[in-house]
Design a protein around this motif. Sequence first.
Motif, PDB file in Angstrom:
ATOM      1  N   ILE A  42       6.307  10.571   3.642  1.00 45.37           N
ATOM      2  CA  ILE A  42       7.467  10.935   2.819  1.00 45.37           C
ATOM      3  C   ILE A  42       8.544   9.868   2.990  1.00 45.37           C
ATOM      4  N   PHE A  43       9.131   9.446   1.860  1.00 44.92           N
ATOM      5  CA  PHE A  43      10.257   8.524   1.869  1.00 44.92           C
ATOM      6  C   PHE A  43      11.557   9.316   1.923  1.00 44.92           C
TER       7      PHE A  43
ATOM      8  N   GLU B 126       0.812  -1.213   0.000  1.00 45.56           N
ATOM      9  CA  GLU B 126       0.000   0.000   0.000  1.00 45.56           C
ATOM     10  C   GLU B 126       0.851   1.272   0.000  1.00 45.56           C
ATOM     11  N   LEU B 127       2.130   1.157   0.374  1.00 48.41           N
ATOM     12  CA  LEU B 127       3.015   2.330   0.382  1.00 48.41           C
ATOM     13  C   LEU B 127       3.661   2.581  -0.985  1.00 48.41           C
ATOM     14  N   LEU B 128       3.532   1.619  -1.884  1.00 46.97           N
ATOM     15  CA  LEU B 128       4.210   1.705  -3.177  1.00 46.97           C
ATOM     16  C   LEU B 128       3.369   2.539  -4.145  1.00 46.97           C
ATOM     17  N   THR B 129       3.439   3.841  -3.992  1.00 43.62           N
ATOM     18  CA  THR B 129       2.653   4.757  -4.819  1.00 43.62           C
ATOM     19  C   THR B 129       3.306   4.969  -6.179  1.00 43.62           C
ATOM     20  N   GLY B 130       2.532   5.524  -7.106  1.00 39.79           N
ATOM     21  CA  GLY B 130       3.062   5.816  -8.437  1.00 39.79           C
ATOM     22  C   GLY B 130       4.244   6.759  -8.395  1.00 39.79           C
ATOM     23  N   ASP B 131       4.228   7.729  -7.480  1.00 38.37           N
ATOM     24  CA  ASP B 131       5.311   8.713  -7.396  1.00 38.37           C
ATOM     25  C   ASP B 131       6.633   8.065  -7.005  1.00 38.37           C
ATOM     26  N   ILE B 132       6.615   7.229  -5.964  1.00 42.84           N
ATOM     27  CA  ILE B 132       7.882   6.631  -5.528  1.00 42.84           C
ATOM     28  C   ILE B 132       8.369   5.616  -6.547  1.00 42.84           C
ATOM     29  N   VAL B 133       7.462   4.910  -7.217  1.00 42.25           N
ATOM     30  CA  VAL B 133       7.878   3.976  -8.269  1.00 42.25           C
ATOM     31  C   VAL B 133       8.552   4.735  -9.408  1.00 42.25           C
ATOM     32  N   GLN B 134       8.005   5.880  -9.790  1.00 41.56           N
ATOM     33  CA  GLN B 134       8.610   6.677 -10.860  1.00 41.56           C
ATOM     34  C   GLN B 134       9.988   7.189 -10.449  1.00 41.56           C
ATOM     35  N   GLN B 135      10.123   7.652  -9.221  1.00 42.21           N
ATOM     36  CA  GLN B 135      11.399   8.165  -8.746  1.00 42.21           C
ATOM     37  C   GLN B 135      12.455   7.059  -8.699  1.00 42.21           C
ATOM     38  N   VAL B 136      12.064   5.881  -8.195  1.00 43.90           N
ATOM     39  CA  VAL B 136      12.990   4.759  -8.138  1.00 43.90           C
ATOM     40  C   VAL B 136      13.381   4.318  -9.547  1.00 43.90           C
ATOM     41  N   THR B 137      12.423   4.324 -10.474  1.00 39.47           N
ATOM     42  CA  THR B 137      12.708   3.949 -11.857  1.00 39.47           C
ATOM     43  C   THR B 137      13.689   4.927 -12.494  1.00 39.47           C
TER      44      THR B 137
END
Length: 326
Positions: free
Chosen positions: A278-279, A245-256
Amino acid sequence: MYSPKRIVLIANVKKIPGKGYAKHMSALDLTKRVTNKLIARAVRKNGHELVEYDNLHDFLVNIDRHKNDLVFPFHFGIASKIRQSYVQTVCESQNIKYIGGDAYAQTIGNDKALSKEICRYAGINTPGFKILFDKNYPPDITVLSLPLIVKPQFEGDSIGISDANVFYSYDEVLPFAATLLNDLQLPVLIEEYIAGREISICVIGYKRIIKNIGIVENVTKKALVSSYNDKKFKFSFNKYKHVPELLTGDIVQQVTELFHSLDKLEYIRLDFIYQNNIFYNIELTVDPDLAPHSCFHLAFQMKYSEYIELLISNCIERYEFIQEAS
């Protein structure tokens, strides 16, 4: 189509630490013999012919035999800023293909300060920090917000870190950092300490192609920080909880974006403190522990042999992609 003749596993294992604090610290970051054996067994189970070396010297002596093989680096050096990059550098110089991040990515991952800058380029938040290079020329740490945590800049696995490294007064920070600098003979990171949930995001893929991504929380953390002893000697089957549930689109894009920016990179573990939605990245690990009980393996919820095969097949696919693109 690229098809390696054999898989060449190059690994080393923990030994009794030698004299000297810096050597003692780095020696702790080597791998366990049982992990190396489990990787080898998984490689063979997946139908690959395997050659094993337990030291870099023997690989170098026999390197001409492996021009058409795929090297699996699981080797960690001692007392050097670039100790994770030895095998990768040799392979690059001899045009031998290998699994995982290249020497550039490995070096960034081993440098806590540089890795934070790379994270910021990708839009990932990191705590503020300063570096102590020379005790006679200390940085202005008053521009950082208390509390502060003092860390070795070039060590992984929380080596040299415990609750004793967290300070609530500026006056205590620099004397402690100077002692650590003298012991290690390597720079020391002074970083803003952020309290929160300890989260790891694990990725397998290449370029912007994410094959598998997992996110887990360390639910056994009770101290201010997870020390080396906590990670290596407090084993628990229930240490990590999946928190998709913490894996939002924003953090996935940043990690990518970060994953893509490091180019020759096929898997990575990113450790965060999660506070107020905030991560904050606290570590970037290009060479994570691959053991069956490791955070990196558990994040993917796969059988161990399938997980090792994914690392191999993903690497082969990347080389095919690069060849087609050129």
